[in-house]
Design a protein around this motif. Structure first.
Motif, mmCIF file in Angstrom:
data_model
loop_
_atom_site.group_PDB
_atom_site.id
_atom_site.type_symbol
_atom_site.label_atom_id
_atom_site.label_comp_id
_atom_site.label_asym_id
_atom_site.label_seq_id
_atom_site.Cartn_x
_atom_site.Cartn_y
_atom_site.Cartn_z
ATOM 1 N N UNK A 181 -5.670 -2.883 -8.064
ATOM 2 C CA UNK A 181 -6.375 -4.120 -8.385
ATOM 3 C C UNK A 181 -7.337 -3.912 -9.560
ATOM 4 N N UNK A 182 -8.061 -2.826 -9.545
ATOM 5 C CA UNK A 182 -8.980 -2.538 -10.657
ATOM 6 C C UNK A 182 -8.228 -2.343 -11.964
ATOM 7 N N UNK A 183 -7.018 -1.809 -11.881
ATOM 8 C CA UNK A 183 -6.220 -1.577 -13.086
ATOM 9 C C UNK A 183 -5.654 -2.877 -13.647
ATOM 10 N N UNK B 177 -7.685 -0.600 1.616
ATOM 11 C CA UNK B 177 -6.400 -0.010 1.243
ATOM 12 C C UNK B 177 -6.590 0.646 -0.127
ATOM 13 N N UNK B 178 -6.846 1.956 -0.179
ATOM 14 C CA UNK B 178 -7.233 2.626 -1.436
ATOM 15 C C UNK B 178 -6.233 2.477 -2.569
ATOM 16 N N UNK B 179 -4.939 2.484 -2.270
ATOM 17 C CA UNK B 179 -3.954 2.344 -3.346
ATOM 18 C C UNK B 179 -3.987 0.948 -3.953
ATOM 19 N N UNK B 180 -4.116 -0.055 -3.102
ATOM 20 C CA UNK B 180 -4.207 -1.431 -3.606
ATOM 21 C C UNK B 180 -5.510 -1.622 -4.362
ATOM 22 N N UNK C 147 0.834 -1.207 0.000
ATOM 23 C CA UNK C 147 0.000 0.000 0.000
ATOM 24 C C UNK C 147 0.869 1.257 0.000
ATOM 25 N N UNK C 148 1.912 1.244 0.768
ATOM 26 C CA UNK C 148 2.827 2.393 0.822
ATOM 27 C C UNK C 148 3.519 2.597 -0.521
ATOM 28 N N UNK C 149 4.015 1.496 -1.108
ATOM 29 C CA UNK C 149 4.703 1.585 -2.402
ATOM 30 C C UNK C 149 3.766 2.128 -3.481
ATOM 31 N N UNK C 150 2.531 1.656 -3.487
ATOM 32 C CA UNK C 150 1.577 2.055 -4.528
ATOM 33 C C UNK C 150 1.077 3.479 -4.325
ATOM 34 N N UNK C 151 1.396 4.066 -3.184
ATOM 35 C CA UNK C 151 1.086 5.479 -2.984
ATOM 36 C C UNK C 151 2.039 6.382 -3.744
#
Length: 267
Positions: free
Chosen positions: A225-227, A218-221, A177-181
């Motif tokens: 995931x949708x992408x 986890x909004x970033x994940x 989650x942190x990385x995807x932010x």
């Protein structure tokens, strides 16, 4: 090149995603672990651990998921003759190993209804005993698998096993989650083999109806995931079996097979 795999196998999904993303041709051999096909003597001689996937290129046989994917990447690099291609960075490899370090086995089994889990476990033990009779030269190896099956049942009675698995998963997802932010994909703006390793983990959580507990919170994940679900490789390897109504059909076919084989006592 031969790949022994199954759509239910999380590690098989990782390898097949790598094959699709890298455009490497292979011959597919399905081996369903729920029906005990991985205990058939041919496959058992190929890989006495009976784990999936197994990758074979001539006499070269690889069992380790990360090593298979790295091997696929080398094949793709040779095939491309080096045009706009390079091996994964050390950071990608480190993330591949980090994701692979989480073992989904007990987490998955804990979230399957007990009556189904017990039924399948009994069926598989009977399969092992039947194969042991058919191939006495492999009896000691089959005995090990039978012992493992009983040990698995014992561990599933220990809630501490589930707690440790959940804590490991949460730590991993929090770091993701942190990385995807910071970036679109796990390690930048380009899709890498680290993403190949991560996607099946998220797909497993969705399959277990745990998306709200681990992904949506986890909004970033959730955005990631949708992408990644739009990628052709995902649709071919995972989506075609587990999206929507397909999930029910995929699981129902196996359940009916087990019921019929049990009634006929054909293991």
């Amino acid at each position: 090149m031969q790949l022994y795999h199954h759509p239910y196998s999380l590690d098989s999904q990782k390898v097949r995603l790598a094959l699709e993303e890298k455009g490497v041709d292979y011959t597919s051999h399905r081996v369903n672990p729920i029906t005990g096909k991985n205990m058939d003597s041919f496959f058992f001689r190929l890989n006495p651990s009976a784990n999936l996937p197994v990758f074979q290129n001539g006499a070269h046989i690889i069992f380790d998921t990360v090593e298979i994917i790295k091997y696929i990447e080398r094949i793709a690099l040779v095939s491309s003759r080096g045009d706009n291609a390079a091996l994964s960075s050390q950071e990608v490899i480190e993330w591949m190993n980090k994701i692979q370090a989480w073992d989904p086995k007990y987490f998955t089994l804990f979230h399957i209804p007990v009556k189904y889990r017990v039924f399948v476990s009994k069926f598989l033990r009977r399969v092992i005993i039947a194969r042991m009779t058919e191939s006495p030269d492999l009896a000691s190896a089959y005995h090990r698998k039978l012992r493992e099956a009983y040990e698995t049942e014992e561990k599933l009675r220990n809630v501490e096993v589930l707690r440790r698995s959940e804590e490991h998963l949460v730590r991993l997802l929090d770091e993701v989650e942190t990385k995807l932010g910071e970036t679109s994909y796990l390690l930048g703006e380009e899709f890498t083999l680290a993403d190949v390793m991560l996607i099946p983990v998220l797909a497993r959580l969705v399959l277990l109806n745990l998306e709200e507990s681990y992904i949506s919170c986890r909004p970033n994940i959730a955005e990631y995931w949708n992408m990644v679900k739009q990628r052709p490789s995902y649709k071919k390897v995972i989506g075609r079996y587990f999206n929507g109504w397909r999930q029910q059909i995929t699981l129902m076919r196996t359940w009916c097979f087990l019921q019929i084989r049990s009634m006929l006592r054909r293991y």
